[in-house]
Write a protein that holds these residues in place. Sequence first.
Motif, short mmCIF file in Angstrom:
data_model
loop_
_atom_site.label_atom_id
_atom_site.label_comp_id
_atom_site.label_asym_id
_atom_site.label_seq_id
_atom_site.Cartn_x
_atom_site.Cartn_y
_atom_site.Cartn_z
N GLN A 57 0.92 -1.18 0.18
CA GLN A 57 0.09 -0.09 -0.07
C GLN A 57 0.90 1.34 0.15
OE1 GLN A 57 -2.62 -0.18 3.19
NE2 GLN A 57 -4.14 -1.46 1.94
N PRO A 58 0.44 2.21 -0.54
CA PRO A 58 1.18 3.67 -0.27
C PRO A 58 1.48 3.73 0.99
CG PRO A 58 -0.61 3.78 -2.04
CD PRO A 58 -0.71 2.28 -1.33
N GLY A 59 2.54 4.35 1.14
CA GLY A 59 3.14 4.62 2.51
C GLY A 59 3.69 3.47 3.22
N VAL A 94 13.57 -5.92 -0.65
CA VAL A 94 13.73 -6.84 -1.63
C VAL A 94 15.22 -7.32 -1.44
CG1 VAL A 94 12.35 -6.18 -3.23
CG2 VAL A 94 14.38 -5.14 -3.27
N SER A 95 15.53 -8.49 -1.75
CA SER A 95 16.93 -9.23 -1.51
C SER A 95 17.44 -9.60 -2.96
CB SER A 95 16.78 -10.28 -0.39
OG SER A 95 16.09 -9.76 0.90
N SER A 110 14.26 11.04 -6.07
CA SER A 110 12.89 10.70 -5.60
C SER A 110 12.97 9.83 -4.58
CB SER A 110 11.72 10.38 -6.55
OG SER A 110 11.86 9.15 -7.12
N VAL A 111 13.98 8.83 -4.65
CA VAL A 111 14.05 7.87 -3.34
C VAL A 111 15.07 8.10 -2.40
CG1 VAL A 111 13.50 6.12 -5.39
CG2 VAL A 111 15.77 6.46 -4.34
N LYS A 112 15.67 9.36 -2.27
CA LYS A 112 16.64 9.76 -1.35
C LYS A 112 16.07 9.85 -0.08
CE LYS A 112 20.29 11.68 -4.22
NZ LYS A 112 20.83 12.75 -4.78
N GLY A 113 16.34 9.33 1.22
CA GLY A 113 15.73 9.33 2.22
C GLY A 113 14.53 8.22 2.69
N ARG A 114 14.29 7.68 1.53
CA ARG A 114 13.18 6.45 1.73
C ARG A 114 13.67 5.07 1.45
NH1 ARG A 114 9.11 6.06 -1.94
NH2 ARG A 114 10.35 7.33 -3.66
N PHE A 115 14.74 5.07 0.60
CA PHE A 115 15.41 3.77 0.11
C PHE A 115 16.69 3.62 0.74
CE2 PHE A 115 13.02 2.72 -4.09
CZ PHE A 115 11.64 3.06 -3.54
N TYR A 137 20.52 -5.85 0.23
CA TYR A 137 18.96 -5.62 0.21
C TYR A 137 18.96 -4.27 -0.16
CZ TYR A 137 19.66 -9.25 3.84
OH TYR A 137 19.77 -10.53 4.33
N LEU A 138 17.56 -4.07 -0.56
CA LEU A 138 17.01 -2.77 -0.76
C LEU A 138 15.86 -2.53 0.12
CD1 LEU A 138 17.62 -0.02 -2.58
CD2 LEU A 138 15.81 -1.09 -4.00
N GLN A 139 16.19 -1.73 1.12
CA GLN A 139 14.77 -1.42 2.00
C GLN A 139 14.08 -0.11 1.41
OE1 GLN A 139 13.62 -2.90 5.05
NE2 GLN A 139 11.99 -1.50 4.77
N MET A 140 12.70 -0.26 1.06
CA MET A 140 12.11 0.48 0.57
C MET A 140 11.10 1.09 1.49
SD MET A 140 11.86 -0.62 -3.24
CE MET A 140 11.62 -2.41 -3.29
N ASN A 141 10.91 2.49 1.97
CA ASN A 141 9.91 2.98 2.86
C ASN A 141 9.28 3.97 2.16
OD1 ASN A 141 11.01 1.09 4.99
ND2 ASN A 141 12.73 2.69 5.44
N SER A 142 8.13 4.29 2.85
CA SER A 142 7.29 5.48 2.27
C SER A 142 6.89 5.37 0.61
CB SER A 142 7.77 6.79 2.79
OG SER A 142 8.26 6.86 4.06
N LEU A 143 6.60 4.01 0.41
CA LEU A 143 6.37 4.04 -0.69
C LEU A 143 5.39 4.61 -1.63
CD1 LEU A 143 7.06 0.04 -0.82
CD2 LEU A 143 8.30 1.69 -2.35
#
Length: 124
Positions: free
Chosen positions: A13-15, A20-21, A63-68, A80-86
């Motif tokens: 869901q958004p947010g 991903v590994s 656009s992903v700085k601070g989120r990924f 890993y790539l941790q993705m937040n506030s999607l």
Amino acid sequence: QVQLVESGGGLVQPGGSVRVSCAASGFSLRYRTIGWFRQAPGKEREEVSCINNRDVESVFVDSVKGRFTISRDNSKDTVYLQMNSLRPEDTAVYYCAADPTYGRPCSTADYKYWGQGTQVTVSS
């Protein structure tokens, strides 16, 4: 034979958040430069982030700085790539890629090995 395998994608869901590994067989990711790329429908593939042999992170998409966040666990030989506030615009197939040459910086990485990708869909 070298294989990179991504996992962990799905519908978010958004947010929300997802990690991903990237793991490999026939090859070690330790101390190698690894990149995460994404390709959205109808768009060119873009490099999102990279981690070099000293675990220094580079982010290439504003656009992903601070989120990924990219990271690695050498005990598991996994990146890993941790993705937040999607956001919906993060929807894409995410690929990892490896440069087999030790010590190459992210700026000059020459990715020879690629995974098959994992779908991340951000939607309510």
